[in-house]
Design an enzyme around this catalytic site. Structure first.
Site, PDB file in Angstrom:
ATOM      1  N   ARG A 128       8.651   2.970   4.111  1.00  0.00           N
ATOM      2  CA  ARG A 128       9.838   2.121   3.948  1.00  0.00           C
ATOM      3  C   ARG A 128      10.893   2.826   3.095  1.00  0.00           C
ATOM      4  O   ARG A 128      12.091   2.738   3.378  1.00  0.00           O
ATOM      5  CB  ARG A 128       9.463   0.764   3.350  1.00  0.00           C
ATOM      6  CG  ARG A 128       8.549  -0.064   4.249  1.00  0.00           C
ATOM      7  CD  ARG A 128       8.248  -1.440   3.679  1.00  0.00           C
ATOM      8  NE  ARG A 128       9.344  -2.387   3.883  1.00  0.00           N
ATOM      9  CZ  ARG A 128       9.543  -3.076   4.998  1.00  0.00           C
ATOM     10  NH1 ARG A 128       8.716  -2.935   6.014  1.00  0.00           N
ATOM     11  NH2 ARG A 128      10.562  -3.901   5.096  1.00  0.00           N
ATOM     12  N   GLU A 135       1.056   4.104   1.562  1.00  0.00           N
ATOM     13  CA  GLU A 135       1.597   4.681   2.804  1.00  0.00           C
ATOM     14  C   GLU A 135       2.767   3.865   3.324  1.00  0.00           C
ATOM     15  O   GLU A 135       3.740   4.403   3.862  1.00  0.00           O
ATOM     16  CB  GLU A 135       0.521   4.696   3.915  1.00  0.00           C
ATOM     17  CG  GLU A 135      -0.735   5.478   3.607  1.00  0.00           C
ATOM     18  CD  GLU A 135      -1.804   4.647   2.891  1.00  0.00           C
ATOM     19  OE1 GLU A 135      -1.457   3.859   1.975  1.00  0.00           O
ATOM     20  OE2 GLU A 135      -2.979   4.789   3.228  1.00  0.00           O
ATOM     21  N   HIS A 145       0.851  -1.179   0.000  1.00  0.00           N
ATOM     22  CA  HIS A 145       0.000   0.000   0.000  1.00  0.00           C
ATOM     23  C   HIS A 145       0.897   1.243   0.000  1.00  0.00           C
ATOM     24  O   HIS A 145       2.004   1.222   0.535  1.00  0.00           O
ATOM     25  CB  HIS A 145      -0.918   0.002   1.222  1.00  0.00           C
ATOM     26  CG  HIS A 145      -2.150  -0.830   1.007  1.00  0.00           C
ATOM     27  ND1 HIS A 145      -3.384  -0.482   1.490  1.00  0.00           N
ATOM     28  CD2 HIS A 145      -2.327  -1.992   0.342  1.00  0.00           C
ATOM     29  CE1 HIS A 145      -4.269  -1.395   1.135  1.00  0.00           C
ATOM     30  NE2 HIS A 145      -3.656  -2.327   0.455  1.00  0.00           N
TER      31      HIS A 145
END
Lengths: 291, 153
Positions: B95, B90, B88
């Site tokens: 990351r 976000e 996803h």
């Protein structure tokens, strides 16, 4: 950081079933209930928790994650901006309320109304060209738009964008989870093992001892303060998942998080795969095999 | 220079994404069905007084952009940590941001060129963001879980 936690346990958790996580949208009205992706209950179950829950936990733990917390001061979010909040057709909004108020209140509740931290949610009306609403408006003759199967990560400071499909870089490379590391080109730089390698690289540069035989799980759990904070909001993985969940998951090693003491952590009920997915070393071996 | 506004953060992010090649962006399928996605970004902004030379005088620096709406089913999770579980927007944005922090910290420690936003404290032996730098998360649509709820009220 402790400041942020203090108010958290006061928030009750309404549970979707007897042991925790609520699948998809079911039970969302339960204040504080945590939800797993995807929202559609007819798609294969995942244990990835919904983004609003993840964002809420970053607002407490910081963005840097467990590994980097050992070398980096926490990086907290100061602002959250949300787009795509076009007004629905007339009649949907209750009298005395505005669409914007409703959305802001809802976003704040879901993101950190449950936890302190960020300065506030701001809405933006600037449209993302590939949002569902924009695509719908520009292709209204071609039927219902569909979700893209491709993900993308662009970090300008790291060079070219990475296209990610099925969790792998470079497209169609997905294979059944196995005991051989994916080829270099197919591993995303955002995968756990690549993050771990970058972290160990940094440790080496600042002349800290690096233990090559440590697993990802072990390295993450060296971050004691971070893990304690995580426990405070999520609990510890201690209980088996509910029967309903067990029936949907591939093996029995998934656990549900619960609190240790009397007060329930605000995000108890998280389902974790745990060590099974974190027992690899930086060389790409499972700990047992590597010995 | 005017102080940072929410709109300038969104604009900087969308401009950065717009400049990318088509590969990896939603398209129109052969059967005419158009695709959509969600975009999220983490940007850093500098305090008024220090639009540094390292960032070419700009106050908004988009650090990490992610797009995507897919996750791996539980049955496909890898034991060796070599695929990304949750793709996803976000999650990818965060990351990528952490990857950038790791890269900048490594550059700082090696004495290589860096963006000037990460500092090293030799006493505590820890890195930190430079004082006054703020972190902004932008998400192009209400995060999963929120939007459905508002609309189903």
């Amino acid at each position: 950081m402790a400041e942020a936690f203090r108010s958290a346990p006061e928030i009750g958790l309404a549970r979707g079933d007897d042991t925790g996580a609520v699948r998809g949208r079911n039970g969302y009205e339960n204040y504080g209930a945590i939800r797993t992706k995807p929202g559609r209950t007819d798609s294969p179950p995942s244990i990835s928790f919904s983004c609003s829950d993840k964002i809420a936990s970053w607002s407490v733990l910081g963005l840097q994650g467990a590994l980097l917390s050992q070398l980096f001061e926490p990086v907290y979010l100061d602002h959250i901006l949300v787009g795509g909040v076009e007004e629905p057709p007339a009649g949907v909004i209750p009298a005395g309320s505005t669409w914007e108020n409703m959305v802001t209140a809802e976003a704040e509740r879901a993101l950190w109304g449950r936890l302190d931290g960020v300065k506030g949610v701001k809405l933006t009306t600037t449209a993302f060209p590939f949002s569902k609403t924009t695509v719908l408006a520009s292709h209204h003759e071609s039927g219902a738009p569909s979700t893209s199967t491709v993900s993308l990560s662009f970090v300008p400071g790291l060079g070219k964008a990475e296209v990610i499909i099925n969790g792998c870089a470079q497209g169609s490379g997905w294979k059944a989870p196995g005991h051989t590391l994916l080829k270099d080109k197919m591993r995303s730089r955002l995968s756990k093992i690549e993050m771990m390698r970058a972290f160990l690289g940094l440790k080496q540069v600042i002349a800290q001892q690096v233990d090559d035989s440590a697993t990802y799980f072990e390295l993450k759990h060296q971050a004691e303060a971070y893990q304690l904070a995580k426990e405070a909001i999520r609990g510890i993985p201690s209980e088996p998942v509910s029967l309903a969940w067990a029936a949907m998951l591939p093996h029995k090693e998934f656990n549900t998080t619960t609190g240790r003491g009397e007060s329930e952590p605000p995000f108890a009920g998280w389902i974790v795969g745990g060590q099974r997915y974190e027992s690899f070393t930086c060389a790409g071996f499972l700990k047992d095999e590597g010995r | 220079m005017a102080s940072v506004t929410a709109e300038s953060v969104v604009e900087a992010t969308l401009k950065s994404y717009a400049a990318l090649p088509k590969h990896g962006k939603p398209s129109v399928r052969d059967n005419g069905v158009p695709e959509w996605t969600i975009l999220a970004s983490i940007s850093l902004t500098l305090p008024d007084a220090c639009s540094s030379t390292a960032t070419n005088g700009t106050q908004v620096v988009p650090i990490s952009i992610g797009t995507g709406v897919k996750v791996l089913p539980a049955a496909r999770l890898p034991p060796l940590g070599d695929t990304v579980h949750d793709c996803h927007a976000e999650v990818l944005a965060r990351r990528g941001f952490v990857r950038w922090l790791l890269d900048q910290a490594t550059r700082v420690a090696r004495g290589e060129e860096h963006a000037g936003l990460v500092l090293w404290d030799a006493e505590t032996k820890r890195f930190s963001l430079a004082p006054g730098v703020q972190a902004w998360l932008y998400v192009s649509a209400l995060p999963v879980g929120v939007a459905q709820h508002v609309l189903s009220c």
